[in-house]
Write a protein that holds these residues in place. Structure first.
Motif, PDB file in Angstrom:
ATOM      1  N   HIS A  30       0.816  -1.220   0.000  1.00  0.00           N
ATOM      2  CA  HIS A  30       0.000   0.000   0.000  1.00  0.00           C
ATOM      3  C   HIS A  30       0.847   1.266   0.000  1.00  0.00           C
ATOM      4  N   GLY A  67     -12.626  -9.403  -0.375  1.00  0.00           N
ATOM      5  CA  GLY A  67     -11.193  -9.670  -0.187  1.00  0.00           C
ATOM      6  C   GLY A  67     -10.524  -8.416   0.347  1.00  0.00           C
ATOM      7  N   ASP A  97     -13.575 -11.095   3.897  1.00  0.00           N
ATOM      8  CA  ASP A  97     -12.306 -11.745   3.567  1.00  0.00           C
ATOM      9  C   ASP A  97     -12.373 -13.178   4.077  1.00  0.00           C
TER      10      ASP A  97
END
Ligand SMILES: C[S@@+](CC[C@H](N)C(=O)[O-])C[C@H]1O[C@@H](n2cnc3c(N)ncnc32)[C@H](O)[C@@H]1O
Length: 270
Positions: A31, A59, A83
């Motif tokens: 990220h 997810g 998730d």
């Protein structure tokens, strides 16, 4: 020296990995890259979020995107992140503890969403479909739970669109193909537009990008994959050594260059 990580081709079963928290660390490093930020901006735009909307993030991992979505829909909206990994969800929940944002996390599989038909104004999945054995079924589920008019947005890489600048072209090609074939769906990027059409989605939009990888992130992302390719016999130990040596030399000479291709694809439920 290559930095080692768990094999990122194992994102389909994080909780069964030797070191599940290494996947959390991988997502954090990822990220911080321009690659993830570029996907995020494009996905937000294609989702066309409205104040008060109800959005599903399939997810969701550690929930970086999910949090952004929750801020974007405002206090009257609702965002649900699902998730299949409890490790990921524990981390995602810890990161929003005490925050007043309209967000919840649910343990579920993408191919069997625990929601009623037509319950979301928009659905997204970022870098998930490349890990799924049944991507068409997962997309069908997103379409099912989306309301008519909702946009569905996927972002995923296409590992055969990895480019590196080393002197030995045939070696580069061989390594890239071997890495791609280690993924459950190494060609997910180019396959998404077809999956959208087959799922009956309309107003399909496709944005392709070649995203920069610095040497450190390249090592983190590819060392496990390529170790797997060697074990599978797709490349030899000698070829791998030559490949990493060429990259290391490029880095030392300050001309390391790598890009990986990916796509953001969206469509509307009619
Ligand atoms: C590469 S991570 C991406 C996480 C997040 N979307 C992001 O961009 O930060 C892939 C995520 O998909 C999850 N995942 C893999 N297979 C899944 C499945 N069948 N159902 C739901 N989630 C799945 C993994 O646990 C992991 O959190």
């Amino acid at each position: 020296m290559k930095k080692s990580t768990d094999d990122v081709t194992q994102f389909h079963s994080v909780d069964q990995a030797k070191n599940p928290t290494s996947f959390v660390q991988f997502m954090d490093t990822s990220h911080a890259q321009q690659t993830a930020q570029s996907y995020r901006q494009e996905m937000m735009e294609q989702l066309a979020l409205k104040d008060g909307a109800t959005i599903l993030d399939v997810g969701c991992g550690t929930g970086q995107d999910t949090q952004d979505l929750a801020h974007a829909v405002g206090p009257h909206g609702r965002v649900v992140g699902i998730d299949s990994s409890e490790t990921m969800l524990q981390e995602a929940r810890a990161r929003v503890a005490g925050m007043q944002i309209p967000l919840e996390y649910v343990l579920a599989d993408a191919t069997q969403l625990p929601f009623a038909d037509a319950s979301f104004d928009g659905c997204q999945a970022s870098r998930v479909f490349g890990h799924l054995r049944e991507p068409a079924q997962a997309l069908a589920e997103m379409v099912r739970v989306a309301r008519p008019g909702a946009r569905i947005v996927l972002a995923d890489g296409d590992l055969d669109l990895t480019v590196v600048d080393i002197p030995d072209r045939s070696l580069a090609r061989k390594i890239v193909h071997a890495a791609c074939d280690q993924m459950v769906q190494g060609w997910m990027g180019r396959q998404m537009p077809r999956l959208f059409k087959q799922a009956g989605l309309i107003d399909i939009r496709v944005e392709g990008r070649l995203m920069p990888l610095d040497y450190t992130f390249f090592q983190i992302a590819f060392s496990g994959i390529l170790q797997g390719a060697r074990t599978a016999g797709a490349v030899s130990a000698e070829e791998l050594t030559r490949f990493w040596n060429a990259l290391e030399q490029a880095e030392q000479e300050q001309h390391f260059f790598a890009r990986v291709g990916g796509f953001v694809v969206s469509g509307r439920k009619g």
